[in-house]
Design a protein around this motif. Structure first.
Motif, PDB file in Angstrom:
ATOM      1  N   PHE A  33     -97.362 -44.057 101.755  1.00  0.00           N
ATOM      2  CA  PHE A  33     -97.085 -43.089 100.701  1.00  0.00           C
ATOM      3  C   PHE A  33     -96.093 -42.009 101.133  1.00  0.00           C
ATOM      4  O   PHE A  33     -95.759 -41.131 100.346  1.00  0.00           O
ATOM      5  N   THR A  34     -95.627 -42.085 102.351  1.00  0.00           N
ATOM      6  CA  THR A  34     -94.474 -41.282 102.775  1.00  0.00           C
ATOM      7  C   THR A  34     -93.199 -42.079 102.534  1.00  0.00           C
ATOM      8  O   THR A  34     -92.267 -41.605 101.878  1.00  0.00           O
ATOM      9  N   VAL A  35     -93.181 -43.300 103.027  1.00  0.00           N
ATOM     10  CA  VAL A  35     -91.965 -44.118 102.986  1.00  0.00           C
ATOM     11  C   VAL A  35     -91.635 -44.586 101.564  1.00  0.00           C
ATOM     12  O   VAL A  35     -90.492 -44.455 101.113  1.00  0.00           O
ATOM     13  N   ALA A  36     -92.613 -45.147 100.859  1.00  0.00           N
ATOM     14  CA  ALA A  36     -92.327 -45.735  99.534  1.00  0.00           C
ATOM     15  C   ALA A  36     -91.761 -44.718  98.539  1.00  0.00           C
ATOM     16  O   ALA A  36     -90.719 -44.986  97.928  1.00  0.00           O
ATOM     17  N   PRO A  37     -92.381 -43.552  98.343  1.00  0.00           N
ATOM     18  CA  PRO A  37     -91.785 -42.616  97.379  1.00  0.00           C
ATOM     19  C   PRO A  37     -90.380 -42.160  97.776  1.00  0.00           C
ATOM     20  O   PRO A  37     -89.518 -41.997  96.907  1.00  0.00           O
ATOM     21  N   ILE A  38     -90.160 -41.972  99.069  1.00  0.00           N
ATOM     22  CA  ILE A  38     -88.821 -41.550  99.498  1.00  0.00           C
ATOM     23  C   ILE A  38     -87.796 -42.645  99.207  1.00  0.00           C
ATOM     24  O   ILE A  38     -86.725 -42.373  98.660  1.00  0.00           O
ATOM     25  N   LEU A  39     -88.128 -43.891  99.547  1.00  0.00           N
ATOM     26  CA  LEU A  39     -87.185 -44.984  99.289  1.00  0.00           C
ATOM     27  C   LEU A  39     -86.964 -45.211  97.795  1.00  0.00           C
ATOM     28  O   LEU A  39     -85.823 -45.385  97.348  1.00  0.00           O
ATOM     29  N   PHE A  40     -88.044 -45.196  97.017  1.00  0.00           N
ATOM     30  CA  PHE A  40     -87.891 -45.358  95.564  1.00  0.00           C
ATOM     31  C   PHE A  40     -87.129 -44.182  94.973  1.00  0.00           C
ATOM     32  O   PHE A  40     -86.310 -44.348  94.062  1.00  0.00           O
ATOM     33  N   GLY A  41     -87.392 -42.988  95.482  1.00  0.00           N
ATOM     34  CA  GLY A  41     -86.660 -41.814  95.006  1.00  0.00           C
ATOM     35  C   GLY A  41     -85.177 -41.914  95.300  1.00  0.00           C
ATOM     36  O   GLY A  41     -84.343 -41.621  94.437  1.00  0.00           O
ATOM     37  N   LEU A  42     -84.833 -42.338  96.507  1.00  0.00           N
ATOM     38  CA  LEU A  42     -83.420 -42.513  96.847  1.00  0.00           C
ATOM     39  C   LEU A  42     -82.761 -43.578  95.976  1.00  0.00           C
ATOM     40  O   LEU A  42     -81.604 -43.440  95.573  1.00  0.00           O
ATOM     41  N   ASP A  43     -83.526 -44.635  95.657  1.00  0.00           N
ATOM     42  CA  ASP A  43     -82.948 -45.705  94.844  1.00  0.00           C
ATOM     43  C   ASP A  43     -82.696 -45.275  93.398  1.00  0.00           C
ATOM     44  O   ASP A  43     -81.897 -45.905  92.704  1.00  0.00           O
ATOM     45  N   LYS A  44     -83.328 -44.211  92.957  1.00  0.00           N
ATOM     46  CA  LYS A  44     -83.048 -43.709  91.602  1.00  0.00           C
ATOM     47  C   LYS A  44     -81.580 -43.286  91.485  1.00  0.00           C
ATOM     48  O   LYS A  44     -81.029 -43.247  90.391  1.00  0.00           O
ATOM     49  N   PHE A  45     -80.945 -42.976  92.609  1.00  0.00           N
ATOM     50  CA  PHE A  45     -79.536 -42.573  92.608  1.00  0.00           C
ATOM     51  C   PHE A  45     -78.595 -43.769  92.745  1.00  0.00           C
ATOM     52  O   PHE A  45     -77.413 -43.656  92.445  1.00  0.00           O
ATOM     53  N   ALA A  46     -79.118 -44.914  93.192  1.00  0.00           N
ATOM     54  CA  ALA A  46     -78.263 -46.078  93.443  1.00  0.00           C
ATOM     55  C   ALA A  46     -78.551 -47.257  92.521  1.00  0.00           C
ATOM     56  O   ALA A  46     -77.689 -48.099  92.321  1.00  0.00           O
ATOM     57  N   ASN A  47     -79.770 -47.340  91.995  1.00  0.00           N
ATOM     58  CA  ASN A  47     -80.185 -48.461  91.136  1.00  0.00           C
ATOM     59  C   ASN A  47     -79.958 -49.807  91.811  1.00  0.00           C
ATOM     60  O   ASN A  47     -79.534 -50.772  91.170  1.00  0.00           O
ATOM     61  N   LEU A  48     -80.254 -49.902  93.102  1.00  0.00           N
ATOM     62  CA  LEU A  48     -80.108 -51.163  93.818  1.00  0.00           C
ATOM     63  C   LEU A  48     -81.285 -52.103  93.559  1.00  0.00           C
ATOM     64  O   LEU A  48     -81.097 -53.316  93.438  1.00  0.00           O
ATOM     65  N   LEU A  49     -82.490 -51.566  93.504  1.00  0.00           N
ATOM     66  CA  LEU A  49     -83.674 -52.401  93.310  1.00  0.00           C
ATOM     67  C   LEU A  49     -83.794 -52.883  91.868  1.00  0.00           C
ATOM     68  O   LEU A  49     -84.070 -54.060  91.636  1.00  0.00           O
ATOM     69  N   VAL A  50     -83.643 -51.984  90.940  1.00  0.00           N
ATOM     70  CA  VAL A  50     -83.712 -52.294  89.501  1.00  0.00           C
ATOM     71  C   VAL A  50     -82.850 -51.278  88.757  1.00  0.00           C
ATOM     72  O   VAL A  50     -82.409 -50.281  89.326  1.00  0.00           O
ATOM     73  N   ASP A  51     -82.680 -51.512  87.487  1.00  0.00           N
ATOM     74  CA  ASP A  51     -82.000 -50.544  86.625  1.00  0.00           C
ATOM     75  C   ASP A  51     -83.068 -49.570  86.125  1.00  0.00           C
ATOM     76  O   ASP A  51     -83.712 -49.798  85.098  1.00  0.00           O
ATOM     77  N   TRP A  52     -83.289 -48.493  86.883  1.00  0.00           N
ATOM     78  CA  TRP A  52     -84.406 -47.581  86.644  1.00  0.00           C
ATOM     79  C   TRP A  52     -84.463 -46.991  85.243  1.00  0.00           C
ATOM     80  O   TRP A  52     -85.568 -46.815  84.711  1.00  0.00           O
ATOM     81  N   PRO A  53     -83.351 -46.663  84.596  1.00  0.00           N
ATOM     82  CA  PRO A  53     -83.459 -46.097  83.244  1.00  0.00           C
ATOM     83  C   PRO A  53     -84.195 -47.011  82.251  1.00  0.00           C
ATOM     84  O   PRO A  53     -84.761 -46.519  81.272  1.00  0.00           O
ATOM     85  N   ASN A  54     -84.238 -48.313  82.503  1.00  0.00           N
ATOM     86  CA  ASN A  54     -84.984 -49.226  81.631  1.00  0.00           C
ATOM     87  C   ASN A  54     -86.485 -48.967  81.663  1.00  0.00           C
ATOM     88  O   ASN A  54     -87.200 -49.402  80.770  1.00  0.00           O
ATOM     89  N   TYR A  55     -86.956 -48.301  82.706  1.00  0.00           N
ATOM     90  CA  TYR A  55     -88.383 -48.016  82.845  1.00  0.00           C
ATOM     91  C   TYR A  55     -88.784 -46.685  82.206  1.00  0.00           C
ATOM     92  O   TYR A  55     -89.934 -46.278  82.320  1.00  0.00           O
ATOM     93  N   LEU A  56     -87.870 -46.033  81.564  1.00  0.00           N
ATOM     94  CA  LEU A  56     -88.179 -44.770  80.896  1.00  0.00           C
ATOM     95  C   LEU A  56     -88.494 -45.046  79.433  1.00  0.00           C
ATOM     96  O   LEU A  56     -87.670 -45.613  78.700  1.00  0.00           O
ATOM     97  N   ALA A  57     -89.689 -44.674  79.011  1.00  0.00           N
ATOM     98  CA  ALA A  57     -90.111 -44.909  77.626  1.00  0.00           C
ATOM     99  C   ALA A  57     -89.158 -44.181  76.677  1.00  0.00           C
ATOM    100  O   ALA A  57     -88.743 -43.047  76.959  1.00  0.00           O
TER     101      ALA A  57
END
Length: 144
Positions: A33-57
């Protein structure tokens, strides 16, 4: 001779702590819970894992200012802060992550076809609560 005795007594409790399965669970969850939120948070700026805006209702997108991607930038910052909070103060940070996951679950339950991800995040929420409870016991005992 006295320094050898002092070293032995300070090392023995530390070894006992690291041998404790409860402490091992605390350490594993704290790292996760240290590593995962930091990595997912960083990916919000790059959208490498997924297209994050699609997950916003859509209803949330309608009430937040700016674009969905701008909202994801804010989400990314919050997730990075949450990961750092777990690293530095797990008794607080774990509850922060659990609350954040609850918000994510509400968001996902209002988007069709995202129920499986909401269920996964519910499991993560339970793990974050377990970390918070374990931190009550182990964080004060941790040797630096």
């Amino acid at each position: 001779m006295s320094s050898a005795t002092t070293t032995t007594t300070s090392v023995t409790p530390r070894r006992a702590l690291f041998a404790d399965p409860g402490y091992q669970a605390f350490a594993i969850l704290r790292i996760a819970f240290t590593v995962a939120p930091i990595l997912f948070g960083l990916d919000k700026f790059a959208n490498l894992l997924v297209d994050w805006p699609n997950y916003l209702a859509p209803w949330i997108n309608d009430i937040v200012p700016g674009s969905a991607q701008a909202a994801m930038y804010a989400v990314g910052v919050i997730e990075i802060v949450a990961g750092i909070a777990v690293a530095l103060a797990p008794r607080f940070g774990a509850w922060l992550v659990a609350g954040w996951l609850a918000g994510i679950i509400v968001n996902l339950l209002t988007i069709p076809d995202y129920y499986d991800i909401a269920l996964r995040d519910f499991g993560l929420l339970l793990a974050a609560v377990a970390l918070a409870r374990l931190a009550e016991r182990y964080h004060g005992k941790r040797e630096h």
